[in-house]
Design an enzyme around this catalytic site. Sequence first.
Site, PDB file in Angstrom:
ATOM      1  N   ALA B 331      56.878  59.574  28.599  1.00  0.00           N
ATOM      2  CA  ALA B 331      56.581  60.937  28.129  1.00  0.00           C
ATOM      3  C   ALA B 331      57.635  61.383  27.116  1.00  0.00           C
ATOM      4  O   ALA B 331      58.159  60.579  26.362  1.00  0.00           O
ATOM      5  CB  ALA B 331      56.454  61.892  29.314  1.00  0.00           C
ATOM      6  N   SER B 332      57.982  62.638  27.149  1.00  0.00           N
ATOM      7  CA  SER B 332      58.806  63.197  26.064  1.00  0.00           C
ATOM      8  C   SER B 332      60.253  62.712  26.060  1.00  0.00           C
ATOM      9  O   SER B 332      60.990  63.011  25.126  1.00  0.00           O
ATOM     10  CB  SER B 332      58.801  64.723  26.156  1.00  0.00           C
ATOM     11  OG  SER B 332      57.458  65.165  26.171  1.00  0.00           O
TER      12      SER B 332
END
Lengths: 371, 669
Positions: B331-332
Amino acid sequence: MRNIGHDQQKLRSFWQRIHIDVPLLLGIIALMILGLFVVYSAGGQEMAIVYRQITRLGIALLVMFTIAQIPPLAYQKWAVPVFVLGLLLLVAVLLIGHVGKGAQRWLDVGFMKFQPSEIMKLIVPIMIAWYVSQFDLPAKTSKIIMAFILVLIPTLLIAKQPDLGTSLLIASSGIFVIFLAGASWKLISVCAGLVSAFIPVLWFFLMKPYQKQRVTTFLNPEQDPLGSGYQIIQSKIAIGSGGFDGKGWLQGTQSQLEFLPERHTDFIFAVFSEEFGFVGVSVLLSVYLMIVMRGLWIAVHADHAFTKLLAGSITLTFFVYVFVNIGMVSGLLPVVGVPLPLISYGGTSMVTLLAGFGILMAVSTHKRFIA
Amino acid sequence: MASNKRVAIRNHSAEANLFARRTFIAFVGILVLLLILFSNIYDLEINSYEKYQTRSNSNRIKLLPVAPNRGIIYDRNGVLLADNKPVYSLEIIAEQTTDLKKHIAEISELLDISEEKQQKLFKALKSKRRFKPIELHSRLSAQQVALFSVNQHRFPGFFIDARLKRYYPFGDLTTHSLGYVARINRKDSIRLDEQNLAEDYAATRNIGKLGLERYYEKLLHGTIGHQEVEINNQGRVIRTLDYTPPISGQNLTLSIDIELQMIAKRALAGKRGAVVAMDPRSGEILAMYSNPSYDGNLFVHGISSRNYRKLLNPKNNRPLLNRSVQGYPPASTVKPLLALTGLEENVITQTSRFYDPGWFQLKGLEHKYRDWWAPGHGWVDLNKAIEHSCNVYFYNLAYKLGIDSITDMMEKFGFGDYTGVDILEDSRAILPGRETKRNRYNKPWYTGDTISIGIGQGYWTVTPLQLAQAISILANKGEIKIPHFLRSTAELVSENIQEERSNTDEIIKTGSDVNIVTKMITKMTEYDDKPPIILKDNKHWNLVLDAMHNTAQRAYPAFRGTHYDAAGKSGTAQLISKKQDEKYDAESTKEKQRNNAMFVAFAPYENPEIVVSVVVENVLEGGGGTNAGPVARQVMDQYFGDRNIISTDKNKHPQHTNVYGIDKKIGPN
């Protein structure tokens, strides 16, 4: 004799009066003492075993001393009836004998168990010597064949028990008489031929499986190193690892750590060799040789054909004991139950053996010019 | 006498001569036979002496193997993590007992030994030699030992045998890194045979099965010793002839800080997830904890099938799984790395801006790639993109970069490959790229796939350990350190040191001129690190790191008020794809499909000493910043303790500004 000094003659006459042959006695005692040390070592270093052996030796010496007192020519009168009685007992053993270790050897006579084959070791040479000495020597072929038959009967009866060791000793005691009586070489070679012809018969009809196994094991012990070959392999290891001067008394690992079976009875020679080495074996064999030489000397100097033959046979049979035992323990011969004379732990054979020496002493001391 | 007369007629001397001749022949025969006996004995005792001597010795001498003590494992501060503890078993030598049945009944009552064990003993009694010890009860309690000791005189032939067994004092806290030892099984035996180690393990019962215990088996095991004993024909030991002591295994000192590990466990309590903390300067792993965990001690004595089933039961959240080396969508958390790739590939600059209307669309396609912040962030530059975790910025970036340059750079940061950590449970996870997709799914790469990669989703998984390594490389500005647990080994070494004194009198007095000195030699473990990542422009490092610094300082309440200067990035990974315009609602999503919370952080910003990567699986509410962030914070707080490390240009970054005016719990993901 007359040249010998007065004191010495007096001394000699003392031993002669009590019918003891000193050189023979010294040899016997020397082996007995040696034997006690080996039995102590082989028997788990327990004094109890030594005391029991001393008791047996005492009894056996007493028997020897007693028999030495009997003029040997007296046996002639009793030869036939005792021989017949002996044969009857052997038959009885086969019919109603006590079974022990897979063989019928013992006769239970109430207060004790009794092994008739043992006395036959003496009765057979007496019988054959008596039979042969009745005639002029060298004995005629017909007499010798008759003598052979007389030997064969108890031999087969004992072999049937089955007791290969004893029957072998009995057969040889009789054959030695025949040989010493001057059986012709031709006859001897014929007999040898017959015996070799007899071997297959023995193998296929007379020998029990355990006896056959002993022979095959003897021929190739490594075939079954943990089973039937174990004993002879361990025995050879014991002897071989003794080396030149041995591992020392009580230090034989093969015997002390119990790798060697029957170490204080039939296989005691292996214990002796392991602990005393080649040096010890040389001494032991020398003592045996001295005893044999003395026995033969007595036989040659006996004053009667019967006593000559009897003494000769007893001496040669004694050597057979030694040869067969050491031969089997060191892997030269198959394992047959023959103890090492005067060393092995055990009663019956010791008594018979010393009775034989008693006869030798009687032959040596009961001479006409003294009697 | 009648017989005398008869003899008189016979030719006495001829008979005597014949007899003497025959006796002489017999005597010669005797000599020959004696010679045969004699030469045979000579052959046995003199010629073949050595052969039989050897055979005699091999009969009686036996080499008994003696197991070495396994090396002990410490944490970086010398706290015991794996110890050898004596365990006591009650054993019986049948031969020495007086009334076996009665005594077994009595002692079973006294020590409360089950009927089953008694039956087992009676069975064993039949097959074992009477002088060999047989176990009646293994693992006696201290109370049982005491009870028996008091009553021992009543039970001849019964005794207590003490043996060393592995013990992990922290239980489940260390299992995922330490692993455990367990009974050597058939497979192990075959492997040992292949490696020619079977002899060395002749007396060893347990072997490292997992984790560091497995990886460092060679160091830990030590060298076997031997006791040379004399035995009899029954195999009974008579006496000891010679003794070669075993050499203990090496003691290991790990980089783990057990207190940090404890904090990690506490921070993850009630959650499924993992924490990896490592020192970017060296690659030393300071903490690695995966929750839930399990007690490695269970395996040392042979785990019961009931306990094992419990560990396997999915309801118990699969404690056997080491989550720190499992692949998760990053993810981020990888946005800073993607930004770095963009700068490096000249796709963006520090000031490049993208407009975020709340979504991104590929030309000619219907599908809208959503931003997590539905209204959109408007115009976004690099710093804002990382700080606010702007999805649309990174959709654009990824699109511009193309998958191949992303693959190349991510590979440099260690993704898709083993980290080289010293446990074999390491995993490669999935490197995003054409090749991976082709190999794993046999499908071509589409441009749409690249867009998802921009926010660390799609065909991309990383392990928390890989993530920690990648952030370490970033924090180190390209320098790559291999993550590892082992700091140093310590070995007992005996040395002969020549006496320097030359005074002969003194030597005679001491009886020896050689002193044997035993000392512990500690060796720091050295690692061959990979060549560093060299950027075209070194300033790019600072741009990205600065953005992460701002992020930690401003975006997350979790890092508010730290007395050290941290940088970080969160991530919230979706596990199910949503339909167009569908809203994610945790309550209605199955527990196992809820979002994963991720967080990476390092501190101090100026000279990073610690990198922490956190994953928390399937969170109900919020994202990486709120669920994983606090875990990272607690670990860092513990690490820095009272040390006051505040960046000098602190004023540049005001503490946490709520830029969105929304619920603080959500924040940028």
